[in-house]
Motif scaffolding. Structure first.
Motif, PDB file in Angstrom:
ATOM      1  N   UNK A 106     -34.318  29.918 -41.279  1.00  0.00           N
ATOM      2  CA  UNK A 106     -33.462  28.805 -41.705  1.00  0.00           C
ATOM      3  C   UNK A 106     -32.048  28.940 -41.148  1.00  0.00           C
ATOM      4  N   UNK A 107     -31.524  30.151 -41.193  1.00  0.00           N
ATOM      5  CA  UNK A 107     -30.179  30.376 -40.663  1.00  0.00           C
ATOM      6  C   UNK A 107     -30.151  30.127 -39.160  1.00  0.00           C
ATOM      7  N   UNK A 108     -31.194  30.578 -38.463  1.00  0.00           N
ATOM      8  CA  UNK A 108     -31.256  30.394 -37.017  1.00  0.00           C
ATOM      9  C   UNK A 108     -31.358  28.919 -36.661  1.00  0.00           C
ATOM     10  N   UNK A 109     -32.166  28.164 -37.428  1.00  0.00           N
ATOM     11  CA  UNK A 109     -32.310  26.734 -37.170  1.00  0.00           C
ATOM     12  C   UNK A 109     -30.987  26.006 -37.377  1.00  0.00           C
ATOM     13  N   UNK A 110     -30.242  26.410 -38.410  1.00  0.00           N
ATOM     14  CA  UNK A 110     -28.931  25.789 -38.650  1.00  0.00           C
ATOM     15  C   UNK A 110     -27.976  26.106 -37.506  1.00  0.00           C
ATOM     16  N   UNK A 111     -27.977  27.383 -37.063  1.00  0.00           N
ATOM     17  CA  UNK A 111     -27.094  27.777 -35.960  1.00  0.00           C
ATOM     18  C   UNK A 111     -27.445  27.017 -34.685  1.00  0.00           C
ATOM     19  N   UNK A 112     -28.744  26.788 -34.484  1.00  0.00           N
ATOM     20  CA  UNK A 112     -29.192  26.027 -33.310  1.00  0.00           C
ATOM     21  C   UNK A 112     -28.611  24.609 -33.360  1.00  0.00           C
ATOM     22  N   UNK A 113     -28.693  23.981 -34.536  1.00  0.00           N
ATOM     23  CA  UNK A 113     -28.200  22.609 -34.678  1.00  0.00           C
ATOM     24  C   UNK A 113     -26.696  22.540 -34.429  1.00  0.00           C
ATOM     25  N   UNK A 141     -30.121  37.306 -29.642  1.00  0.00           N
ATOM     26  CA  UNK A 141     -29.771  35.934 -29.973  1.00  0.00           C
ATOM     27  C   UNK A 141     -31.073  35.237 -30.339  1.00  0.00           C
ATOM     28  N   UNK A 142     -31.262  34.921 -31.619  1.00  0.00           N
ATOM     29  CA  UNK A 142     -32.534  34.341 -32.059  1.00  0.00           C
ATOM     30  C   UNK A 142     -32.698  32.890 -31.630  1.00  0.00           C
ATOM     31  N   UNK A 143     -31.651  32.294 -31.040  1.00  0.00           N
ATOM     32  CA  UNK A 143     -31.759  30.943 -30.496  1.00  0.00           C
ATOM     33  C   UNK A 143     -32.003  30.955 -28.992  1.00  0.00           C
ATOM     34  N   UNK A 144     -32.346  32.116 -28.477  1.00  0.00           N
ATOM     35  CA  UNK A 144     -32.636  32.245 -27.053  1.00  0.00           C
ATOM     36  C   UNK A 144     -33.927  33.034 -26.874  1.00  0.00           C
TER      37      UNK A 144
END
Length: 217
Positions: free
Chosen positions: A102-109, A64-67
């Protein structure tokens, strides 16, 4: 083991395969002399298979790139792969981390908006595992969530997350390397954990993961 691309009847007394095998060996030695590193790289995976070693499906550990943490299942798969260096110390394992910033940042938001939306809708300040499961079920297309997003989207800075992502990736690398180095047979020389270069991350389109490769030292 060699591939000998010939056909013939081995029972025929006129058939001799000794010269054919010798020619194959000579050709192989020539290839080693001309391109030794390429050959060694190809033999690394074959050698691992010969030892009964498998890195698993697609040689990858999904993350999970947001973790900045790992699940027990992710740790278990990464650790399982270290059997390679345990069986043969000449092998080198490299865990290379890939994700699209960019995709990870969007998913985070989107994830943060879902969390805030769920808290407001259910009048909650603290969340448990069941709450997070319910949050995962929230569809972006739902009218309630779309209305909340339209009103609160500007409150979450996606650009901030773009700055934080490299720090999270570095922490994942450090934590994974620490755990892997506690495994039998692992040294500072035969296991490496790193992140793919920035230009490769920007063009990466797959799932966030560690791609695991074998080489020979």
């Amino acid at each position: 083991q060699f591939d000998v691309p010939v056909k013939g009847n081995l029972d025929d007394p006129e058939f001799s395969y000794g010269k054919i095998i010798w020619k194959t060996v000579v050709n192989l030695l020539v290839k080693v002399a001309l391109s030794p590193f390429k050959l060694i790289g190809n033999l690394a995976s074959a050698g691992a298979s010969a030892l009964g070693i498998s890195l698993g499906e697609n040689d990858e550990v999904l993350i999970d790139s947001n973790s900045d943490t790992f699940t027990s299942e992710q740790y278990a798969k990464a650790i399982k792969m270290t059997e390679t260096v345990r069986k043969d110390p000449k092998f080198i394992l490299t865990y290379t981390q890939y994700y699209n910033p960019r995709k990870t940042a969007r998913e985070y938001k989107v994830q943060q908006l879902k969390i805030d939306y769920y808290k407001e809708k259910n009048n909650k300040t603290q969340l448990n595992e069941l709450d997070y499961r319910a949050i995962e079920e929230i569809k972006e297309s739902s009218k309630g969530f779309q209305a909340y997003t339209k009103e609160h989207s500007a409150e979450i800075d996606k650009n901030y997350m773009m700055k934080v992502l490299p720090q999270m990736a570095a922490k994942r690398n450090a934590d994974l390397l620490k755990v892997l180095r506690e495994q039998p047979g692992v040294t500072k020389n035969n296991v490496k954990v790193l992140t793919a270069p920035r230009d490769q991350l920007r063009s990466y389109k797959g799932k966030p993961m560690y791609k695991v490769t074998i080489d020979v030292q």
